[in-house]
Design an enzyme around this catalytic site. Structure first.
Site, PDB file in Angstrom:
ATOM      1  N   ASP A 140     -18.302   4.234  -3.548  1.00 42.87           N
ATOM      2  CA  ASP A 140     -16.983   4.664  -3.114  1.00 42.87           C
ATOM      3  C   ASP A 140     -17.005   6.173  -2.932  1.00 42.87           C
ATOM      4  O   ASP A 140     -17.608   6.883  -3.739  1.00 42.87           O
ATOM      5  CB  ASP A 140     -15.947   4.287  -4.176  1.00 42.87           C
ATOM      6  CG  ASP A 140     -15.546   2.833  -4.040  1.00 42.87           C
ATOM      7  OD1 ASP A 140     -15.538   2.340  -2.904  1.00 42.87           O
ATOM      8  OD2 ASP A 140     -15.279   2.193  -5.075  1.00 42.87           O
ATOM      9  N   ASP A 184       5.982  17.914  -5.489  1.00 45.25           N
ATOM     10  CA  ASP A 184       4.823  17.006  -5.463  1.00 45.25           C
ATOM     11  C   ASP A 184       3.849  17.399  -6.567  1.00 45.25           C
ATOM     12  O   ASP A 184       3.209  18.448  -6.504  1.00 45.25           O
ATOM     13  CB  ASP A 184       4.162  17.116  -4.074  1.00 45.25           C
ATOM     14  CG  ASP A 184       3.011  16.151  -3.925  1.00 45.25           C
ATOM     15  OD1 ASP A 184       2.630  15.524  -4.941  1.00 45.25           O
ATOM     16  OD2 ASP A 184       2.491  16.030  -2.803  1.00 45.25           O
ATOM     17  N   LYS A 230       6.181  15.760   4.884  1.00 47.03           N
ATOM     18  CA  LYS A 230       4.729  15.821   5.112  1.00 47.03           C
ATOM     19  C   LYS A 230       4.136  14.427   4.884  1.00 47.03           C
ATOM     20  O   LYS A 230       4.676  13.619   4.102  1.00 47.03           O
ATOM     21  CB  LYS A 230       4.059  16.864   4.215  1.00 47.03           C
ATOM     22  CG  LYS A 230       3.931  16.498   2.737  1.00 47.03           C
ATOM     23  CD  LYS A 230       3.169  17.584   2.017  1.00 47.03           C
ATOM     24  CE  LYS A 230       2.604  17.153   0.653  1.00 47.03           C
ATOM     25  NZ  LYS A 230       3.553  16.650  -0.313  1.00 47.03           N
TER      26      LYS A 230
END
Lengths: 675, 572
Positions: A301, A338, A387
């Protein structure tokens, strides 16, 4: 490292029980599982019997010594196995302590009732509050809690476990540190994760791996061939007008059959599993460890393995019609609330590059990121900043889709993607301002690791949800051989099947429930311990540290296990040459005195030659125990140089060492007047 | 040793290596079932055979079916031969009026020719009628050789099969098609040309009986003649070794001079060496074949060096009596020491067994090399087909023992070597020690066995050991000095020959079947390298240790003790 390991090998609390166990393992029913050692024991018994009833002219003291060393050969073998098991048992004991007498609060129709943990069945629901131990393996169905899993992982920092998602699995014996959770039990008593782990490290459930089976067959075959070789000697000797005492033939047989590798074979296997456990990886079978050595393709990954998990904002790109300052302000506002690493990195970038700093405006409404909208932002004072991924922003602002700004934005974001970055589009009141360049940071040193893997003949494939452009850029930077972009679980499964059809073994790691089919299909599937119960069930290994990078080391450990077996087999077979040259002249010199010239080691007397060969044959087993338990030195390199190196050390070494060893022992034996 | 001698040996190797690729290429065409230039003429014959026998040459057989058909065919031929030999007194083609062959000899001879051994407990010219030679024996010279090559093809296919289609999974070819093609497109045409060459070189080819003549001294002599050249050709090319005359290739009618001697040695090795190239080509990498050939040549040249050195050094007992030079006892002056030493190593490295000198008269160590060659299982070039499949069995074990050392499940030319292959390879390799050592031990204690050897002491033991070695390895060369035409030896040697051939073949075919069903693993940087010098060295080491060490006690009591007695000046 080597010395501390060696010290740990030989502490009294491990050695004493191992010695006791090595005698218990003399039980013929146990011994017969190792045919070579069984033959050795049978020969030892025969020689002991002949010591009492034998009619040959040999010295009793000589025969007694032979019998003693033959028994020691067998005991050294059982000791090696007992020692390897002992190390696992010590670990199992500490695991058991975590399991001792757990009490559970079972919710029966919503009514709590206290029951012993051993009374829980799969499907029961239990309540676990802060300070309690989780009574059984299960899945969190309600609540969030921090859990200390030190009992199984050794890592004391607590981890979060919560209902739903990929962090819902909990393990018996771990402690809830804060809050409370409801857990649905998924394992019946005795079949939990901890139970399996205990059984594994103890070696109780150990089954021979495919390679081990094949090797055992070879060793049995060699034993049969040497039985024929030795069994026909009396006939030949009779022709020459003599007779060879049975005791001497017995000695020859035991030195020729591959006792060294046979004695150490199971210890090597147990120690290999044990090394993995010490590495905090739990293999559900030895077969998986062996498969790890054979792996030809690694699926890794991107996030967490190839790149460090968090992306960092590195640049702002405005589109025409918007100034960079405008973009910077909007990006800052949209990220103020955020708290993700990415969001914070945007705030930092704007502060450092553009000197802007804002506090969260009063009365601002925070628009949180959701899986549906995939957009976050802020609404304050009648203005809206957003965003998110370009497509999501365009979807959220349908009017902006056809503008020239949208076309330009697409060009900019493509550029960012091609450079290996993730673009985040920014909009203010429906007007497109530009994009934030979120950079994926490739881990230091990972490129070299992939280079090593390539020399070992292993291909690396990066799996990522990114679009193909971004994926290609990161793949090139990290030096992986191939990548799978915008990978869905079905894509992964298909890739694994394709590689397997081409004859390559595939290893991967995963944590989510949707990884489960791929984990099950892969030849080596390492599930993260933080993952879901489904993933942990599907994989054939569990990484207790949940560190996907470890896949690379797991491959190394698998290879080391196979190499150790091969090295000791080669050594054992090569040893035979010297042993022949010790015993054949000693045995036949009475028939044809001229055959004394074959005594190239110039051993003192026929009897001391035979005794020395037997002693060497016995002593080499304990001398090699540390090597068997630690594994041969392993460095990643191509098969060619690896073979050259190991063949020189264990092949040539195996040819030469017994000549030196037997000669040295002979000097001692003759010097002490033992034979 | 002389420069001339070494020149002969090295030019032999050089010509052989030059022949490897063209022969291998031709064999590869047959392996693939491709059309050759000969198909224009012989194609109808081939198709006619199939139609007559109701065979579909394209039908793939699994290993069991392949093995069953091969065994059935060989047993049928065995019975035919036995019947003809027993009945030759009443059958035509018997100008000398020879009587039927006694049962134990017929049993021994029938097995001997079926198994490509061609051990002869009899003198051909005085025992076998022309019909027996041509029908009962020569037929095996072709078919046992073709069977050997077919079996090698079957094993190659096991290694070479990539993704078998579902319906023919594990298929390893068609026995009937293989044998027919090999006989028709390789053995028969090659032997036709070869026979003409031999006739030109002075080898007789006639159906008339013996010629009675009066020698220069006035004595009357009967000179046996017959279809010698045709038998000679297949005797060499098919590594059969059964001579028309008792003296075999030492007889001037079989092997008239230096040129025929050189060509005969080459023809013994030609197909065996060519098959290494075929193998490499079949598995898609000719370097694989080259590595095998390199290992074979190392073992071969070491053997030649020892034998030539020992024979050239001669016997110290005779030196003391003032007889200078090397050991010429039992050697033809036409060939001399180097050509005799080379011939004897070639014939035992391959499973030919033809001889141009009497091995019994070699120095002990000079005679040890041929013995050891056979005990290794004749894997140094070896019998046609049998050599390479025997060698590949050792390669499987070598790869398994050392392959783990690179940290992967061992694989050879892309096929994983696992428990089943190891088990079968061990089984096949254990047959030889069991047959050779077991039967030798039996014969060296029982009175029936002890009656055989003409010499006492270690040399007598070598004679027994050699007989069983030669039989079990399907070589057929005789050490001489053993009265083998007794029920005991005829019977036990027959058993040894049967064990040594078919008890190796069946497990070998099982391996082929198991490999054919396996997925191909692509070779990469992490795969065990099986082409370089390292692997060649490993193969040599494993063959010497696993194949050779087992026989050390018997060699010590035979030739080695014999040698030590000789250099001490004892007559043992």
């Amino acid at each position: 490292m080597a010395t501390t390991e060696a010290k740990r090998l030989f502490t009294a609390d491990l050695i004493v029980p191992a010695i006791r166990a090595s005698f218990l393992k003399l039980d013929p029913r146990v011994l017969v599982r190792n045919p070579v050692m069984f033959v050795t024991a049978a020969v030892a018994a025969l020689v002991t019997l002949l010591l009492v009833v034998g009619t040959d002219a040999l010295d009793v003291a000589f025969k007694a010594q032979l019998a003693a060393w033959l028994w020691l050969t067998v005991l050294f073998g059982t000791f090696a196995e007992a020692l390897a098991e002992g190390r696992g048992k010590a670990q199992a004991a500490s695991l058991r302590a975590a399991k001792a007498e757990l009490v559970a609060t079972r919710l029966h129709g919503g009514v709590p009732q206290q029951v012993p943990a051993s009374g829980l069945r799969a499907g029961d629901v239990v309540l676990v509050v802060a300070g309690e131990l989780i009574p059984a393996d299960g899945e969190v169905i309600a609540g969030v809690a921090s859990v200390n899993e030190a009992a199984i992982t050794g890592e004391s920092a607590p981890v979060i476990r919560e209902a739903g998602g990929d962090r819902s699995a909990v393990t018996a014996g771990t402690r809830v540190v804060s809050d409370e959770i409801r857990v649905r039990v998924t394992a019946d008593p005795g079949h939990g994760f901890l139970d399996r782990m205990i059984a594994l490290v103890e070696g109780a459930e150990r089954q021979k791996t495919p390679n081990e089976v094949a090797l055992t067959i070879l060793l049995v075959g060699l034993t049969i061939v040497f039985l024929i070789a030795v069994g026909t000697i009396p006939g030949f000797a009779a022709y020459a007008g003599g007779a060879i005492p049975v005791v001497i033939l017995a000695a020859l047989l035991v030195t020729l059959i591959p006792t060294t590798i046979a004695a150490l074979l199971s210890a090597i296997g147990i120690a290999g599993m044990d090394r993995l456990v010490r590495f905090n990886v739990l293999a559900k079978s030895g077969r998986a460890v062996e498969a790890a050595g054979d792996v030809g393709v690694l699926l890794l990954d991107k996030t967490g393995t190839i790149t460090i998990g968090d992306r960092q904002a590195s640049e702002l790109r405005s589109v025409s019609g918007a100034s960079e300052a405008e973009l910077a302000e909007a990006a800052l506002l949209a990220s103020l609330a955020d708290e993700t690493p990415e969001g914070r990195s945007i705030v930092r970038l704007v502060r450092e590059r553009h000197g802007l700093e804002r506090a969260l405006p009063d009365g601002a409404e925070v628009i949180a990121f959701t899986a549906q909208t995939r957009v976050s932002g802020l609404r304050a004072g009648g203005t809206l900043v957003q965003k998110g991924a370009v497509d999501s922003i365009l979807r959220a602002n349908p009017g902006a889709g056809e503008t020239a700004a949208a076309t330009e934005l697409r060009r900019v974001t493509d550029e960012i993607a091609r450079a290996g970055g993730t673009p985040l589009a920014v909009a203010r009141d429906g007007r497109l301002l530009g994009a934030i360049f979120l950079k994926d940071v490739v881990k230091a040193g990972i490129r070299e690791r992939f280079g090593e893997l390539r020399t070992m003949g292993i291909r690396t494939v990066m799996i990522t949800g990114d679009n193909p452009l971004t994926a290609a850029a990161i793949a090139a930077e990290a030096g992986v051989d191939d990548f799978l972009a915008q990978a869905t679980p079905e894509d992964k499964l298909a890739l694994i099947r394709r590689e397997q059809a081409g004859g390559r073994l595939v290893a991967m790691c995963g944590d989510g429930t949707n990884d489960a089919p791929a984990l099950a299909q892969a030849d080596v599937g390492v599930a993260m311990n933080t993952g879901t119960q489904a993933a942990r069930e599907a994989g054939n290994m569990v990484d207790l540290d949940s560190d996907p990078t470890k896949l690379i080391e797991v491959v190394g450990l698998g290879k080391q296990l196979l190499m150790t077996r091969g090295a000791l087999t080669t050594f054992s077979v090569a040893n035979d040459v010297a042993k022949y040259f010790a015993i054949i002249p000693a045995m036949f010199v009475a028939l044809y005195p001229a055959l004394g010239v074959l005594n190239v080691m110039r051993l003192e007397t026929p009897q001391s030659a035979i005794l020395s060969a037997i002693i060497f044959n016995a002593l080499v087993i304990p001398l090699l125990v540390p090597l068997a338990l630690k594994g041969v030195a392993y460095r990643p390199m191509g098969a060619g140089p690896l073979l050259a190196r190991n063949l020189a050390v264990y092949g040539l070494g195996g040819l030469v060492a017994p000549f030196v060893g037997i000669k040295a022992i002979d000097l001692v034996v003759a010097g002490l007047g033992l034979a | 040793m002389t420069l001339q001698g070494w020149f002969l040996i090295l030019s032999f190797v050089a010509v052989l290596l030059a022949l490897t690729k063209p022969v291998g290429w031709w064999l590869f065409a047959l392996y693939e079932g491709r059309r050759t230039p000969l198909h224009a003429v012989l194609g109808p014959v081939e198709r006619g055979f199939y139609r007559l026998a109701g065979i579909d040459p394209a039908a793939e057989q699994g290993w069991r079916r392949y093995a069953l058909h091969m065994l059935a065919f060989n047993v049928a031929l065995l019975l035919l031969t036995y019947a003809v030999l027993r009945l030759q007194g009443v059958l035509p083609g018997n100008p000398q009026g020879l009587a039927g062959v006694p049962p134990h000899l017929a049993f021994n001879t029938a097995i001997s020719f079926t198994t490509n051994t061609n051990w002869q407990s009899y003198a051909g010219e005085a025992t076998m009628s022309h019909l027996s030679q041509m029908l009962a024996l020569t037929i095996h010279n072709f078919l046992s050789a073709a069977t050997g090559i077919a079996l090698a093809f079957a094993l190659f296919r096991g290694f070479a099969r990539r993704e078998a289609p579902k319906d023919s999974r594990g298929g390893i070819g068609n026995y009937w098609a293989d044998v027919t093609r090999i006989t028709l497109y390789l053995l028969l045409p090659a032997c036709l040309v070869y026979t003409l060459f031999l006739v030109a070189a002075g080898v007789p080819q006639t159906l008339s009986g013996a010629v009675d003549l009066v020698t220069l001294e006035g004595a009357r002599q009967s000179l046996p003649l017959g279809p010698v050249a045709s038998q000679e050709a297949i005797k060499m090319l098919g590594t059969n070794g059964g001579g028309f005359f008792n003296a075999n290739s030492a007889h001037p009618f079989e092997n008239p001079g230096a040129l025929t001697n050189f060509v005969q040695m080459l023809s013994i090795f030609a197909i065996g060496a060519g098959l290494t190239w075929t193998f490499g080509r079949a598995v898609g990498d000719t370097r694989q074949g080259r590595a095998i050939l390199a290992a074979m040549m190392i073992l071969f040249l070491s053997g030649v060096a020892v034998t030539y050195w020992q024979e050239a050094a001669g016997n110290p007992l005779l030196h003391r009596l003032g007889v200078e030079g090397g050991n010429m006892e039992g050697k033809e002056v036409r060939f001399g020491i180097a050509a005799s030493a080379l011939f004897s190593v070639v014939t035992t490295a391959a499973s030919c067994g033809a001889v141009n000198a009497m091995l019994d008269s070699f120095t002990p160590l000079g005679g040890l090399v041929p013995l050891f060659n056979m005990q290794l299982g004749e894997v140094v070039v070896g019998g046609v087909g049998a050599g390479i499949y025997g060698f590949l069995l050792f390669a499987i074990l070598a790869v398994f023992v050392a392959g783990l050392m690179v940290g992967r499940t061992p694989e050879y030319v892309g096929k994983k070597i696992e428990a089943r292959e190891v088990k079968l390879a061990v089984l096949a390799i254990a047959v030889l020690p069991l047959a050779i050592l077991g039967l030798t031990a039996l014969s060296s204690v029982l009175p029936q066995g002890l009656a055989g050897p003409l010499n006492a002491g270690p040399h007598g033991f070598s004679e027994i050991l050699y007989a069983f070695t030669s039989a079990a390895a399907n070589n057929g060369s005789a050490f001489a000095g053993l009265s083998a035409a007794t029920p005991w030896y005829d019977g036990l040697l027959g058993v040894a020959m049967w064990l040594g051939r078919f008890f190796v073949i069946v497990p070998m075919l099982a391996i082929a079947g198991s490999l054919a069903a396996k997925t191909y693993t692509p070779q990469g940087a992490g795969s065990f390298p099986t082409t370089g010098a390292l692997f060649v060295g490993l193969l040599v080491g494993i063959i010497l240790i696993l194949g050779g060490l087992t026989f050390l006690p018997s060699l010590a009591l035979g030739p080695v003790a014999d040698h030590l007695a000789m250099i001490r000046g004892q007559l043992s």
